[in-house]
Design an enzyme around this catalytic site. Structure first.
Site, PDB file in Angstrom:
ATOM      1  N   HIS B  85       0.935  -1.376   0.123  1.00  0.00           N
ATOM      2  CA  HIS B  85      -0.128   0.031  -0.026  1.00  0.00           C
ATOM      3  C   HIS B  85       0.955   1.288   0.037  1.00  0.00           C
ATOM      4  O   HIS B  85       0.579   2.186  -0.863  1.00  0.00           O
ATOM      5  CB  HIS B  85      -0.945   0.072   1.255  1.00  0.00           C
ATOM      6  N   ASP B 114       7.318  20.794 -27.401  1.00  0.00           N
ATOM      7  CA  ASP B 114       7.379  19.460 -26.665  1.00  0.00           C
ATOM      8  C   ASP B 114       8.404  19.525 -25.536  1.00  0.00           C
ATOM      9  O   ASP B 114       8.913  20.457 -25.205  1.00  0.00           O
ATOM     10  CB  ASP B 114       7.862  18.208 -27.813  1.00  0.00           C
ATOM     11  N   TRP B 149       7.257   0.343   3.417  1.00  0.00           N
ATOM     12  CA  TRP B 149       7.711   1.057   2.234  1.00  0.00           C
ATOM     13  C   TRP B 149       9.080   1.401   2.365  1.00  0.00           C
ATOM     14  O   TRP B 149       9.828   1.747   1.597  1.00  0.00           O
ATOM     15  CB  TRP B 149       6.723   2.042   2.120  1.00  0.00           C
ATOM     16  N   SER B 179      13.567   5.682 -13.864  1.00  0.00           N
ATOM     17  CA  SER B 179      12.583   6.526 -14.626  1.00  0.00           C
ATOM     18  C   SER B 179      12.340   7.916 -13.936  1.00  0.00           C
ATOM     19  O   SER B 179      12.384   8.852 -15.168  1.00  0.00           O
ATOM     20  CB  SER B 179      11.323   5.663 -14.449  1.00  0.00           C
ATOM     21  N   SER B 180      12.444   7.940 -12.761  1.00  0.00           N
ATOM     22  CA  SER B 180      12.143   9.154 -12.191  1.00  0.00           C
ATOM     23  C   SER B 180      13.365  10.182 -12.429  1.00  0.00           C
ATOM     24  O   SER B 180      13.385  11.257 -12.825  1.00  0.00           O
ATOM     25  CB  SER B 180      12.356   9.401 -10.780  1.00  0.00           C
ATOM     26  N   HIS B 263      12.770  12.362   2.976  1.00  0.00           N
ATOM     27  CA  HIS B 263      12.216  13.491   3.350  1.00  0.00           C
ATOM     28  C   HIS B 263      12.013  14.638   2.293  1.00  0.00           C
ATOM     29  O   HIS B 263      11.042  14.979   1.833  1.00  0.00           O
ATOM     30  CB  HIS B 263      12.739  14.203   4.593  1.00  0.00           C
ATOM     31  N   GLU B 265      11.615  13.609  -0.598  1.00  0.00           N
ATOM     32  CA  GLU B 265      10.475  12.798  -1.231  1.00  0.00           C
ATOM     33  C   GLU B 265       9.261  13.092  -0.809  1.00  0.00           C
ATOM     34  O   GLU B 265       8.223  13.422  -1.610  1.00  0.00           O
ATOM     35  CB  GLU B 265      10.707  11.152  -1.196  1.00  0.00           C
ATOM     36  N   TYR B 267       8.460  16.303  -0.131  1.00  0.00           N
ATOM     37  CA  TYR B 267       8.077  17.446  -1.008  1.00  0.00           C
ATOM     38  C   TYR B 267       7.871  17.071  -2.448  1.00  0.00           C
ATOM     39  O   TYR B 267       7.378  17.845  -3.130  1.00  0.00           O
ATOM     40  CB  TYR B 267       9.301  18.515  -0.680  1.00  0.00           C
ATOM     41  N   SER B 278      -2.343  26.086  -6.995  1.00  0.00           N
ATOM     42  CA  SER B 278      -1.874  27.678  -7.328  1.00  0.00           C
ATOM     43  C   SER B 278      -2.505  27.914  -8.793  1.00  0.00           C
ATOM     44  O   SER B 278      -2.318  29.166  -9.129  1.00  0.00           O
ATOM     45  CB  SER B 278      -0.289  27.805  -7.263  1.00  0.00           C
ATOM     46  N   HIS B 312      14.739  13.795  11.413  1.00  0.00           N
ATOM     47  CA  HIS B 312      13.271  13.971  12.557  1.00  0.00           C
ATOM     48  C   HIS B 312      12.524  12.729  12.006  1.00  0.00           C
ATOM     49  O   HIS B 312      11.622  12.446  12.813  1.00  0.00           O
ATOM     50  CB  HIS B 312      12.459  15.054  12.185  1.00  0.00           C
ATOM     51  N   HIS B 313      12.894  11.813  11.389  1.00  0.00           N
ATOM     52  CA  HIS B 313      12.385  10.629  11.208  1.00  0.00           C
ATOM     53  C   HIS B 313      12.931   9.436  12.033  1.00  0.00           C
ATOM     54  O   HIS B 313      12.275   8.356  12.245  1.00  0.00           O
ATOM     55  CB  HIS B 313      12.267   9.978   9.779  1.00  0.00           C
ATOM     56  N   THR B 338       5.967  26.778   4.483  1.00  0.00           N
ATOM     57  CA  THR B 338       4.622  26.311   4.034  1.00  0.00           C
ATOM     58  C   THR B 338       3.545  26.953   4.480  1.00  0.00           C
ATOM     59  O   THR B 338       2.494  27.263   3.851  1.00  0.00           O
ATOM     60  CB  THR B 338       4.641  24.688   4.746  1.00  0.00           C
ATOM     61  N   LYS B 341       2.494  30.139   2.320  1.00  0.00           N
ATOM     62  CA  LYS B 341       1.900  29.521   0.939  1.00  0.00           C
ATOM     63  C   LYS B 341       0.313  29.113   1.472  1.00  0.00           C
ATOM     64  O   LYS B 341      -0.594  29.628   0.730  1.00  0.00           O
ATOM     65  CB  LYS B 341       2.275  27.930   0.691  1.00  0.00           C
ATOM     66  N   ARG B 460       1.685   1.254  14.829  1.00  0.00           N
ATOM     67  CA  ARG B 460       1.385   1.140  13.413  1.00  0.00           C
ATOM     68  C   ARG B 460       1.876  -0.148  13.056  1.00  0.00           C
ATOM     69  O   ARG B 460       2.591  -0.830  13.829  1.00  0.00           O
ATOM     70  CB  ARG B 460       2.428   2.195  12.671  1.00  0.00           C
TER      71      ARG B 460
END
Lengths: 249, 643
Positions: B85, B114, B149, B179-180, B263, B265, B267, B278, B312-313, B338, B341, B460
């Protein structure tokens, strides 16, 4: 990853369409920007590898060690042979890194950057007539084929040194499975070696094109230019690796 | 999945008349396409298909947890479900949904025909598709990845996780990374180099700006996980000792490398949705975006600070007071851009003539729900608080508020907003309303109670829990919430499919928006712009149609109007479909070579699996064979002309 750059390298609008030039915002060719972005990404790749090597420096539980003397039968480690106590001469493991030999290969690799610059210059100035009375040496200096091949040969020489180094390490008892030093050393230098290999193949492809139809004109200069960017980058990474892994004890 | 997308958008009769004459149809035209709009469409269909897969996984998880001591699935299957998941939603749904918008919108928003490298773009898509299928297939054999994950090593090394499960995960992620990265190099080049005349960086639409930042995050963050995965692969396949604690390895090495990627990631997942919001909010408020410059700078700030908060993780692993303090402060700091925004979006709506379309509702929901997720995020930026919350359902609540309430809500708004541009027809607002409210209510009912169950100590990733711990009601509510969301998803899929044929016909400027993509017909012709427009402000189409709306904005003088390309003309609206050949616009040839290159690359990686089946010669044959085929198709690709 070499794939990404190689594909980016040739996917140009302008190629083969000299008469139809696309508008670009910066005036630069797309491929050049893509290669710089690629190099930025590669910096992070090597940064991760090098940091892991440094984090694991001195954490291996068994030898051989990069700069220290060790013993096959005990956990003894020492900075010099004399300080190594209670180890029979047959079991002594000497420091594994051979700085004089690797200095030679480093010198060859760094000189290949010079050859790469001369190759690019030769493609850029192709078509300019040589000065009157030009001799063998002048013709050589203006030959892109010569310098492309020279760069490739020097890259291949570096790879030859690396395979010699790897083989001798294995003979001395250090493999990728032996200890943390072996794992991180072979992975880091192996990744760099793979990058040099990709670069040598790239240079040989350019050499083949040069032999077949002659590299000439603006689009071909770009073709050599992006390869040169990559090649210099691979050299710069080696300077960092050589300093951090070989020279600093 | 590619075949489900087979009907070409041009086949539906549209307000603009028949589609461009040279347009091809049929499966072949999709397999060989190098058109950024078609590739974007492929990304969209594929990612939505994976969204359904990931949603079903979530549904089974919630069924299992609906009641104490649930018996729906076994512990092992549960591990596979929560791993897949997370992996699916992050790597196969939100990132590619964003990529669908990058592909479709960036060239249109900056006035390009293009992307910089059309064939590399096709390659990125095919690698993503094959990589996604590679990771999803083992579900059907009960061998799906089961290490979470985040795949923490040493848990994922051979010693603790034998079997092929983790192999699929580690190889699959490596493939998706290629790919990315390939796509990111492409978009960076496109945005830097292919803007229309006058489209300066500070005139780019905010979506393009946020995408631009995301591409840099991608190229700088992905190498870290690439290396972490290489170490894990080497440990698993070749016996290295990177994660071997007995050999002296650092048990935190994986965590650091993973979160240095992980992290940024976060964002990577949220900034594109911010960009979409926006675009939507100014359009339906009939006002230019409030504080454009600050929006751009805060986006850059988020991207920059995003690299300095990863630990912080890891507050719970005991890094010491110094590290905890630094990462705690950096994390609190990132709340500032943040928050800026959020306030800018509110100020954009303030005093505007708001139209509550479905897209607008989703965008407003993003502002509201992301704020809740952001606030709980600031709560666990404090290590002492975090120690109470780590690995509880409170964290699950937090990141679902930012990822579902933020990313998915923004992306759904984007789909409703850009559907008319992509297909020439509007999605049904009536069904869309039901979809929105079911999602909004279902989402809050699912995730809000998790704050409480988490505070009450529910961990969890547990597959069942006993009665009498005060968790029953909250878990029951969460499961009902997922069912409501499921209903919403079904309505969305129905709306998405049906509107393609029967939706109200949309004009080029479907919503009265101000950016370049709305100045061309819907769906756009293959060449996008018959003549590249010369841009003089941030909302060129509003300049043309509603000059009073942009009177307060900076416009460049006539000197910047210098036309530098023979195809460029002053800003105008295009309504007709023409033929690229008639216009003298060279279009890239369709080619299937990127597909084969991607296929052989993925097959080459999958050869590794046979090492763990003790079929070393088979592994070697597959890998060498596919490597040769890969180089062959790459050579064929590079030696054939583009256009």
């Amino acid at each position: 990853m070499a794939t990404a750059v190689a594909t980016a390298g040739h996917d140009s609008h302008a190629e083969g369409h000299g008469e139809h030039v696309h508008y670009t915002s910066t005036g630069l060719e797309n491929r050049k920007i893509a290669v710089w972005a690629f190099i930025g990404s590669e910096c992070m790749l090597f940064a991760s590898l090098i940091s892991t090597y440094l984090i694991y420096k001195g954490r291996s539980r068994v030898g051989p060690w990069p700069h220290e003397w060790g013993c096959k039968t005990s956990a003894a480690v020492a900075k010099t042979r004399e300080l190594l106590q209670g180890c029979s001469p047959a079991d002594v493991m000497k420091p594994i890194l051979d700085i004089p030999v690797t200095s030679q290969s480093t010198f060859v690799l760094l000189m290949s950057s010079l050859a790469m610059v001369l190759a690019l210059a030769a493609v850029e100035t192709k078509g300019t007539p040589l000065p009157a009375g030009a001799g063998w040496w002048d013709r050589c200096l203006a030959s892109s084929k010569f310098w492309l091949m020279a760069t490739a040969v020097m890259g291949a020489t570096f790879l030859g040194y690396q395979s010699y180094e790897f083989t001798s390490f294995v003979h001395e008892g250090l493999t990728i499975k032996t200890n943390l030093f072996g794992s991180s050393f072979f992975t880091l230098t192996g990744f760099h070696g793979a990058h040099v290999t990709a670069g040598v193949l790239w240079l040989l492809t350019l050499f083949a094109i040069d032999v077949k139809r002659g590299l000439k004109g603006k689009t071909d200069v770009l073709l050599v230019d992006i390869c040169a960017l990559y090649w210099h980058f691979v050299d710069v990474v080696w300077i960092a690796i050589f300093t951090l892994i070989y020279l600093i004890q | 999945m590619a075949t489900t997308a087979a009907p070409a958008p041009g086949q539906t009769p549209t307000a603009g008349g028949s589609y461009a004459a040279g347009e091809q149809t049929g499966i072949w035209s999709w397999l060989a396409t190098v058109d950024h709009k078609r590739i974007g469409t492929l990304y969209l269909w594929t990612a939505l298909s994976f969204f359904i897969v990931g949603g079903i996984e979530a549904f089974i998880i919630r069924l299992q947890l609906m009641r104490p001591n649930g018996q729906v699935v076994s512990a092992e299957v549960y591990n596979q479900l929560f791993t897949m998941h997370g992996t699916t939603m992050v790597f196969l749904v939100i990132m590619p949904l964003s990529a669908a918008f990058f592909n479709y919108l960036i060239p249109l928003q900056i006035g390009a025909r293009d992307v910089a490298f059309p064939r590399l773009n096709a390659f990125s898509y095919w690698v993503y598709l094959f990589g996604g299928v590679f990771m999803t297939i083992p579900i059907f054999f009960g061998a799906a990845p089961n290490g979470g994950w985040f795949g923490y090593a040493p848990l994922t090394t051979m010693q603790f996780s034998g079997g092929l499960n983790i192999d699929f995960w580690v190889i699959g992620l490596q493939i998706l990374g290629i790919s990315s990265l390939a796509a990111a190099f492409n978009f960076i080049t496109t945005i830097i180099n292919m803007r229309a005349p006058g489209m300066t960086l500070m005139r780019m639409p905010i979506f393009t700006w946020m995408s631009f930042i995301v591409q840099f995050l991608l190229i700088l963050a992905f190498p870290a996980i690439t290396i972490a995965l290489v170490f894990l692969q080497f440990d698993r396949f070749f016996g290295t000792q990177f994660y071997e604690i007995a050999a002296g390895a650092d048990p935190l090495l994986w965590q650091h490398l993973f979160w240095v990627f992980g992290h940024p990631e976060v964002y990577i997942l949220i900034l594109p949705a911010f960009g979409l919001a926006s675009e939507i909010l100014p359009t339906f408020s009939k006002k230019p975006l409030f504080g454009y410059n600050v929006m751009v700078y805060s986006g850059i700030m988020i991207g920059f600070l995003g690299f300095g908060v990863w630990a912080h993780h890891m507050f719970a692993v005991g890094m010491g007071a110094t590290a905890d303090t630094i990462f705690s402060m950096a994390t609190m700091l990132i709340g500032i851009p943040t928050g800026v925004k959020i306030f800018n979006w509110i100020a954009t709506m303030w005093g505007g003539q708001i139209r509550f379309t479905v897209a607008m509702k989703f965008a407003i929901a993003l502002v509201a729900l992301f704020t809740i997720g952001g606030i709980s995020g600031v709560m666990h930026s404090s290590p002492p608080t975090d120690l109470q919350q780590t690995d509880t359902y409170f964290i699950v609540a937090h990141f679902h508020y930012v990822l579902f309430g933020g990313s998915i809500m923004g992306i759904m708004g984007g789909i409703y907003f850009y559907y008319p541009k992509m297909t020439g027809r509007y999605m049904s607002e009536k069904i869309g309303n039901w979809h929105f409210w079911l999602f909004f209510i279902g989402m809050n009912l699912t995730f809000f109670p998790m704050h409480f169950s988490g505070m009450l100590g529910m961990p969890r990733r547990i597959y069942s829990y006993d009665v009498g711990q005060g968790w029953e009601t909250f878990n029951f509510q969460s499961t009902i919430g997922v069912m409501i969301q499921g209903l919403g998803l079904i309505l969305f899929v129905y709306n998405f499919l049906k509107s393609k044929k029967t939706g109200a016909v949309a004009p080029g400027d479907a919503w009265g928006a101000g950016t370049l993509e709305w100045s061309i017909p819907s769906p756009p012709p293959e060449y996008n712009f018959a003549q590249l427009p010369v841009v003089t402000s941030r909302y060129p189409l509003w300049d043309l149609k509603h000059p009073e709306m942009t009177a307060g904005l900076a416009h460049s003088g006539p000197d910047a109007m210098t036309v530098t390309d023979s195809h460029a003309t002053p800003m105008h609206e295009e309504t007709e479909y023409k033929n690229a050949a008639d216009l003298g616009i060279p279009m890239p040839f369709p080619t299937i070579k990127p597909l084969f290159t991607a296929l052989f690359l993925v097959l080459m990686f999958s050869g590794l699996l046979f090492i763990h089946l003790d079929l070393f010669p088979v592994a070697l044959t597959i890998m060498i064979g596919c490597a040769a085929a890969f180089v062959g198709s790459l050579y064929g690709w590079l030696t054939s002309p583009l256009e």
